[in-house]
Enzyme design. Structure first.
Site, short mmCIF file in Angstrom:
data_model
loop_
_atom_site.label_atom_id
_atom_site.label_comp_id
_atom_site.label_asym_id
_atom_site.label_seq_id
_atom_site.Cartn_x
_atom_site.Cartn_y
_atom_site.Cartn_z
N HIS A 158 -4.03 -5.51 2.09
CA HIS A 158 -3.64 -5.71 3.84
C HIS A 158 -4.38 -7.12 3.93
O HIS A 158 -5.05 -7.92 3.31
CB HIS A 158 -4.17 -4.69 4.48
CG HIS A 158 -3.76 -3.29 4.24
ND1 HIS A 158 -2.32 -2.90 4.74
CD2 HIS A 158 -4.23 -2.35 3.37
CE1 HIS A 158 -2.23 -1.85 4.23
NE2 HIS A 158 -3.21 -1.24 3.48
N CYS B 86 0.83 -1.27 -0.07
CA CYS B 86 -0.12 0.08 0.09
C CYS B 86 0.74 1.35 0.14
O CYS B 86 1.53 1.61 -0.95
CB CYS B 86 -1.06 0.13 1.36
SG CYS B 86 -2.23 0.87 0.83
N1 GLN Z 1 -1.67 6.91 2.13
C1 GLN Z 1 -1.92 6.00 0.81
C2 GLN Z 1 -3.19 6.15 0.21
O1 GLN Z 1 -4.14 6.55 0.98
C3 GLN Z 1 -1.62 4.70 1.46
C4 GLN Z 1 -2.87 4.21 2.25
C5 GLN Z 1 -2.28 2.88 3.06
O2 GLN Z 1 -1.30 2.51 3.06
N2 GLN Z 1 -3.56 2.08 3.55
O3 GLN Z 1 -3.64 5.83 -0.90
#
Ligand code: GLN
Length: 270
Positions: free
Chosen positions: A226, A129
């Site tokens: 995740h 992510c």
């Molecule tokens: N901040 C990034 C986004 O919103 C990654 C989010 C995350 O790692 N869950 O795209």
């Protein structure tokens, strides 16, 4: 007593047929401790102080456990964002995070250059992510375009809405993995450069762009999943271990991970 799973957590039974490397289990150390043993599989979790949403520590623990039960000596190393990136790692991990910590992690990893050097010499990496976005050339955080590490030719911009929910996909057939399952929560949309191969084709959810999910390049896997992703996808964990040790790994008892997988895939269908 029933052996059926309940809604509470119960530890999985010891897998049979594999002697643990030692009674004490995987060795965990901090970045400043004695150097890792040469023969151990060294798993390095980077920036746990900034990038650790949705139980990203679990990816490290699952890799360590799956190596350990096969008798592979294993050592895990957690390296904060203000510490130098060790060069002796075999598998490097980056997790997810909110925009602010993500931007800071990118700045610190760029200043250090240790992850760049590690993957350039062929280390294995799993980036999730925010960690996935930041290994590209650019991403957006809090409305601002940020420089990524430039390790892969990937850019991330923002989608009209956040992608939140179950994410299922079919991996590139060359990887020989079963259906991939995870949970996604991101505002970014990710675009791969021409030389790059997606990890998978999306069947439920958004992933990179509603069609493809993640990236696979050499021994680097990037993903929006995740869960933690390796809890839901033990075959992906084994693939990373096999890349790192340079040989395939024998199957182990995956009764519990398979129950989790079946539950999550049923939730999508139901
Ligand atoms: N901040 C990034 C986004 O919103 C990654 C989010 C995350 O790692 N869950 O795209």
């Amino acid at each position: 007593m029933s052996t059926e799973p309940t809604s509470g957590y119960a530890p999985p039974p010891e897998p049979s047929g594999f002697a643990p490397a030692s009674r004490s289990g995987p060795r965990h150390r901090a970045a400043g401790d004695d150097p890792a043993s040469e023969s151990a599989l060294r798993i390095v979790w980077l920036c746990p102080d900034l990038l650790s949403t949705y139980g990203d520590r679990g990816n490290m623990l699952i890799l360590a456990r799956r190596a350990y039960v096969r008798g592979i000596p294993v050592e895990t190393i957690e390296v904060r964002s203000d510490e130098p990136v060790p060069q002796e790692g075999d598998i490097y991990l980056l997790g997810g995070g909110e925009d602010g910590p993500q931007a800071l992690a990118a700045q610190r990893l760029n200043a250090n250059q240790g992850l760049h050097r590690a993957v350039a010499r062929g280390a294995t990496a799993l980036v999730v992510c925010a960690g996935y976005q930041l290994i590209g050339t650019s991403f957006f955080a809090k409305g601002a375009k940020c420089a990524g590490l430039g390790i892969l030719d990937i850019t991330s911009d923002r989608g009209a809405t956040r992608a939140v929910g179950e994410l299922a996909s079919e991996a590139d057939p060359a990887l020989n993995l079963p259906t991939l399952t995870g949970f996604e929560n991101h505002g970014g949309r990710t675009h791969l450069g021409p030389g790059l191969t997606p990890l998978a084709r999306v069947t439920t959810g958004v992933g990179n762009d509603g069609a493809t999910e993640g990236v696979w390049h050499g021994k680097i896997i990037g993903t929006y999943m995740h869960g933690p992703v390796l809890a839901r996808n033990p075959a992906l964990a084994d693939l990373l271990i096999s890349w790192a040790i340079g040989s395939p790994v024998a199957p182990i008892d995956d009764t519990w991970p398979n129950r989790l997988r079946a539950e999550r895939l049923a939730a999508i269908r139901g």
